[in-house]
Design an enzyme around this catalytic site. Structure first.
Site, PDB file in Angstrom:
ATOM      1  N   GLU A   1       0.841  -1.166   0.111  1.00 34.55           N
ATOM      2  CA  GLU A   1       0.146  -0.136   0.043  1.00 34.55           C
ATOM      3  C   GLU A   1       1.035   1.365   0.053  1.00 34.55           C
ATOM      4  O   GLU A   1       0.817   2.174   0.742  1.00 34.55           O
ATOM      5  CB  GLU A   1      -0.770  -0.089   1.187  1.00 34.55           C
ATOM      6  CG  GLU A   1      -2.035  -1.166   1.165  1.00 34.55           C
ATOM      7  CD  GLU A   1      -3.001  -0.946   2.176  1.00 34.55           C
ATOM      8  OE1 GLU A   1      -2.966  -0.304   3.305  1.00 34.55           O
ATOM      9  OE2 GLU A   1      -4.109  -1.673   2.072  1.00 34.55           O
TER      10      GLU A   1
ATOM     11  N   GLU B   1      -6.567  -7.934  -0.307  1.00 36.79           N
ATOM     12  CA  GLU B   1      -6.736  -8.022   1.083  1.00 36.79           C
ATOM     13  C   GLU B   1      -8.261  -7.837   1.268  1.00 36.79           C
ATOM     14  O   GLU B   1      -8.817  -7.038   0.581  1.00 36.79           O
ATOM     15  CB  GLU B   1      -6.107  -7.147   1.774  1.00 36.79           C
ATOM     16  CG  GLU B   1      -4.487  -7.229   1.767  1.00 36.79           C
ATOM     17  CD  GLU B   1      -3.818  -6.086   2.796  1.00 36.79           C
ATOM     18  OE1 GLU B   1      -4.538  -5.413   3.677  1.00 36.79           O
ATOM     19  OE2 GLU B   1      -2.748  -5.861   2.612  1.00 36.79           O
TER      20      GLU B   1
HETATM   21  C1  GAL Z   1      -4.236  -2.833   5.226  1.00 45.36           C
HETATM   22  C2  GAL Z   1      -2.671  -3.227   5.337  1.00 45.36           C
HETATM   23  C3  GAL Z   1      -2.630  -4.542   6.011  1.00 45.36           C
HETATM   24  C4  GAL Z   1      -3.286  -4.482   7.376  1.00 45.36           C
HETATM   25  C5  GAL Z   1      -4.857  -4.193   6.960  1.00 45.36           C
HETATM   26  C6  GAL Z   1      -5.883  -4.034   8.133  1.00 45.36           C
HETATM   27  O1  GAL Z   1      -4.516  -1.646   4.862  1.00 45.36           O
HETATM   28  O2  GAL Z   1      -2.207  -3.345   4.181  1.00 45.36           O
HETATM   29  O3  GAL Z   1      -1.360  -4.675   6.439  1.00 45.36           O
HETATM   30  O4  GAL Z   1      -3.018  -3.482   8.361  1.00 45.36           O
HETATM   31  O5  GAL Z   1      -5.067  -2.739   6.315  1.00 45.36           O
HETATM   32  O6  GAL Z   1      -7.084  -3.836   7.713  1.00 45.36           O
END
Ligand code: GAL
Length: 687
Positions: A158, A322
Site C-alpha cells: 500500500e 486483502e
Molecule cells: C491494510 C494493510 C494490512 C493491514 C490491513 C488491516 O491496509 O495493508 O497490512 O494493516 O490494512 O485492515
C-alpha cells in the site's frame, strides 16, 4: 484483444484463495506453524502472501541475514500444493536502519522529522533506502525467484504518503526543471506567478506545499501531487530492478487501496499512472458492510464502481489482495459480517473481475494493534468457528469456479475517472467547499447502470474510448486540449457523450480557459455554460425533463444556447425557464450536457432513454427488484452470471430461460428466489 479471450494474470490458472501470512510473528511456536498447514487445507485456501513486514526477521542486524525460516515455510506450503506471493519488505523498516541512517525517515509537510515507528514512514528519495531495499529484493529474488511455488511478486505494501525532506525538495526541483525544460519563466507562467507576488527568480526558492508556507498556488499543488506519484513509482521501479532482471516471467503487483469511509478510489496517488508499471492490479477492499448510514445495496454499488475502475486500468482481471473474512479493527464501529455476507461480498469481487479472494490476515496476531482484526484463524486456533467455516465455504465455491479465471467483462458504456481533475477540483476555492464530491458524483451516474446490470468500464483519460457507445464524463473540471480534441473525435465519429456542470473549466496547469468555454466544447455541445450558481441545502429548485420534475441540489449552471436542443428547464430563480439539460447532434454523434446536480430519479430516467436508444443490455436479461445485482463475466463459450441479493429480504429473480448452477451443477428454473445475502453463480452457454 479478441473480446472473449482469457488472460491469466498470475502463474496460476485457478482462483486464488488465501492471504497475508505472517509466520515471522510465530517462529518460536513450531506447533502453531504446523497447525497453520493443517488449517490451510481445512479452509480450502491455496495462496499465501509472505514477508510483507518481515524485514527485521530477514535482516535482524545490518548485513546479517536469516532466510532459513522462510525456506521452510515456503517448502511446507508447496508440499500441500499451495502457492506463494512473495512480498518485498519495504513497507516497514527495521529499527537499526532508522537509527544508523536517519535520512530514511520522513519529514512531514510541516517540516517535522518523523521518528522511527509505524510503517510506510520512509523517504522515497533516500539513496540509502533505495540501496537497502534493492539489495534485500535481490537476495529474495536470487533465493526464491525460481521456486515453483512462487506465482507473483507483491512489491511493498500500500504505497502512500509523501516526504518533504531536503532530498525530496531537490528531487522535486529536478522534476520541475525537466517538466518545464529548465525554463523558470514557463513555470512562473504555468503557476500564475505574479499572483500574491509569487514569481520565482531561482529554482532553489521553490518548496513543496506546506501549512506553514505555501498552499495557495494551485499549479504548485498540482505539480507536487504529480511529483509524489512519480517519485513513488520511481521508488517502486528501483525496487523491482532485480525481479525484472532475474525473473522476467513472474508478474509484479503492488496492492492499491480505497479511501474507505465513503468507499471511493484512493485519492493521493494517481493510479492511472502507477498501473502502467504493474503487470497486475490488485487492491485491498474493506467496505463497512451493515453500517448505519446507507443500504447494503448502496454500498455494493460503490464496491462495484471501484472494481470497475481498477479492472479497467488494465482491461483484464484484477486481484482482491486483502479483505476481511469478518471485521476490521479500524472502522469507527467494527461490525462482524452477518452470516452469508462473506460469500456474497467475495462473489461480488469475482463478478466484477477479480481472480482471487485474499485476506488480511491468515492468523490473528497475538499482540499489537491488529490483534482484534478479523482473520481466517482466530486466537482459538479452531476450524470450527463461524468465520472459519464461512472462509472454507468460499474456498469450496472458488474451487468450482476455475472456468471463470481469466475471463473479462466487455462493456459498451464508459465513465471517465480522473485523479488530476479531482485534485484540482478539491483545491479550487469556489463552488461549495464541501459539496464538490467528484468521486461520489461519478458513483451517482454509475448507479443506473449497476441497477440495471449493464456492464460499465470506469476508464481514465488516456485510455482509448473510441469503441464505447456511451461515454460519461461528469465534473471533468480539468481537461487538456488533447483530451478535448479526443472527445470531439469521439462524438464526430458517432459516439454519445454526456458531460455535466463544472466541466472543462481549467487546463492541465489549473489555469482557466480564456474567452469563455473552450471553442471545441462549444462545437460539440452547441452551447456554453455561463455561470454556476451554488445552492445552500435549504435552496429549492427543480427542473422539468420529459414532463416530470426533478430536484436540483448543490449546483445549477446557467447555459447560453447556440444550436443545442433544450431537454430540461429550470423552474425557479433568475434562470427560471432557461435550459438546464441540453442535447446536440454533432456530426455522426450526439452530446448531452447536464447543467445541474439532479437526483437519482433523474439519472434513472435520463439514462433510460439512452439505454433504449443504444440498445445497452445486461449480459443476461432478468427481472428483479432493487438491491439485486446480476453481473457477468464472459468466457470463451459461456457467460458466468453472479446473481446477488444485497438486501435483508428474500428476492425473486426471473430469467428468460433456465441456467446451470456452476457450483452444484443443478438446473436452475427461470424463477429463482434468493434469501437475504444469498448468491448463486450460474452458467449460460453463449448462443
Ligand atoms: C491494510 C494493510 C494490512 C493491514 C490491513 C488491516 O491496509 O495493508 O497490512 O494493516 O490494512 O485492515
Amino acid at each position: 484483444m479478441p473480446k472473449h479471450q482469457k488472460t491469466y494474470v498470475t502463474k496460476a490458472d485457478f482462483m486464488l484463495h488465501g492471504g497475508d501470512y505472517n509466520p515471522d510473528q510465530w517462529l518460536d511456536r513450531p506447533e502453531i506453524l504446523a497447525d497453520d498447514i493443517k488449517l490451510m487445507k481445512l479452509s480450502h485456501t491455496n495462496t499465501f502472501s509472505l514477508g510483507i513486514f518481515a524485514w527485521s526477521t530477514l535482516e535482524p542486524e545490518e548485513g546479517v541475514y536469516n532466510f532459513e525460516w522462510l525456506d521452510t515455510i515456503i517448502e511446507n506450503i508447496a508440499k500441500i500444493g499451495g502457492r506463494v506471493i512473495l512480498a518485498t519488505p519495504s513497507g516497514a523498516r527495521p529499527a537499526w536502519m532508522s537509527q544508523k541512517y536517519p535520512e530514511v525517515l520522513r519529514v512531514n509537510e510541516s517540516r517535522v522529522k518523523q521518528l522511527h515507528g509505524g510503517r510506510h514512514n520512509h523517504c522515497f528519495s533516500s539513496v540509502v533506502y533505495r540501496e537497502k531495499t534493492q539489495q534485500m529484493n535481490r537476495l529474495l529474488t536470487e533465493r526464491y525467484g525460481k521456486n515453483p511455488a512462487l506465482i507473483m511478486w507483491h512489491i511493498s505494501n500500500e504505497y502512500s504518503g509523501e516526504c518533504h525532506c531536503d532530498n525530496c525538495q531537490q528531487a522535486f526541483r529536478g522534476w520541475l526543471k525537466e517538466k518545464y525544460k529548465n525554463d523558470l519563466q514557463a513555470l512562473n507562467d504555468a503557476w500564475w506567478g505574479p499572483f500574491w507576488s509569487h514569481t520565482f527568480s531561482d529554482w532553489s526558492q521553490i518548496e513543496s506545499p506546506s501549512p506553514i508556507g505555501e498552499s495557495a498556488v494551485h499549479g504548485l499543488n498540482l505539480d507536487w501531487r504529480r511529483f509524489v506519484t512519480d517519485q513513488t513509482i520511481d521508488f517502486f521501479e528501483n525496487e523491482i530492478v532485480p525481479m525484472r532482471e532475474l525473473t522476467p516471467d513472474i508478474p509484479i503487483t503492488t496492492n492499491f487501496m480505497a479511501d474507505t469511509f465513503d468507499l471511493i478510489p484512493f485519492q493521493s496517488l494517481d493510479y492511472s499512472k502507477f498501473a502502467k508499471h504493474l503487470d497486475v492490479i490488485s487492491w485491498d477492499a474493506y467496505p463497512a458492510w451493515h453500517n448505519d448510514w446507507e443500504t447494503t445495496a448502496d454500498l455494493a454499488m460503490k464496491v462495484g464502481f471501484i472494481d470497475d475502475l481498477y479492472r479497467s486500468l488494465k482491461q483484464k482481471p484484477f486481484l482482491l489482495m486483502e479483505s476481511t473474512p469478518s471485521l476490521v479493527n479500524w472502522h469507527e464501529v467494527n461490525k462482524a459480517k452477518r452470516p452469508g455476507m462473506h460469500l456474497l461480498s467475495s462473489m461480488q469481487m469475482l463478478a466484477h473481475g477479480s481472480d482471487s479472494i485474499m485476506y488480511f490476515q491468515w492468523r490473528k496476531s497475538r499482540g499489537s494493534s491488529e490483534k482484534f482484526h478479523g482473520s481466517v484463524v482466530d486466537h482459538d486456533n479452531s476450524s470450527e468457528n463461524r468465520v472459519f467455516k464461512e472462509v472454507a465455504k468460499v474456498g469450496e465455491t472458488l474451487e468450482k469456479l476455475s472456468d471463470v479465471v481469466g475471463t473479462n467483462r466487455p462493456a459498451d458504456v464508459a465513465i471517465m475517472y480522473d485523479w488530476e481533475s479531482n485534485w484540482a477540483l478539491n483545491d479550487a476555492q469556489g463552488f461549495g467547499l464541501s459539496t464538490k464530491q467528484y468521486p461520489q458524483t461519478l458513483q451517482e451516474h454509475y448507479r443506473t447502470f449497476w441497477e440495471q446490470d449493464i456492464p460499465v468500464d470506469v476508464i481514465t483519460k488516456e485510455q482509448d474510448f473510441s469503441n464505447y457507445k456511451l461515454l460519461i464524463v461528469p465534473m471533468l473540471y480539468l481537461v487538456s486540449e488533447a483530451t478535448i480534441a479526443r472527445l470531439k473525435v469521439f462524438v464526430a465519429g458517432g459516439g454519445r457523450l454526456v458531460m455535466t456542470y463544472i466541466s472543462g473549466l481549467v487546463n492541465e496547469h489549473d489555469l482557466t480557459f480564456l474567452g469563455g468555454w473552450h471553442k471545441d466544447l462549444q462545437d460539440i455541445f452547441g452551447m456554453k455554460p455561463t455561470e454556476t450558481d451554488t445552492l445552500y441545502p435549504k435552496d429549492k429548485n427543480t427542473i422539468t425533463y420529459q414532463d416530470k420534475k426533478y430536484e436540483v441540489k448543490d449546483y445549477a449552471t446557467v447555459l447560453d444556447l447556440a444550436t443545442a436542443t433544450i431537454e430540461g428547464i429550470y423552474q425557479e430563480d433568475f434562470y427560471e425557464n432557461t435550459a438546464a439539460v441540453t442535447s446536440h447532434s454533432y456530426q455522426e454523434g450526439k452530446s448531452y450536457y447536464i447543467g445541474a446536480r439532479l437526483d437519482d430519479q433523474f439519472h434513472r430516467d435520463f439514462y433510460q432513454t439512452l439505454i433504449e436508444e443504444l440498445a445497452l443490455k445486461p449480459v443476461v436479461s432478468s427481472k428483479h427488484g432493487k438491491g439485486v445485482s446480476v453481473q457477468a463475466r464472459q468466457g470463451v463459450e459461456s457467460d458466468y452470471v453472479f446473481v446477488m441479493n444485497f438486501t435483508e429480504e428474500a428476492q425473486q429473480i426471473a430469467f428468460d430461460s433456465s441456467l446451470t448452477d456452476l457450483v452444484t451443477g443443478e438446473i436452475v428454473p427461470e424463477q429463482l428466489t434468493l434469501k437475504q445475502y444469498e448468491v448463486r453463480i450460474l452458467e449460460q452457454p453463449r448462443k
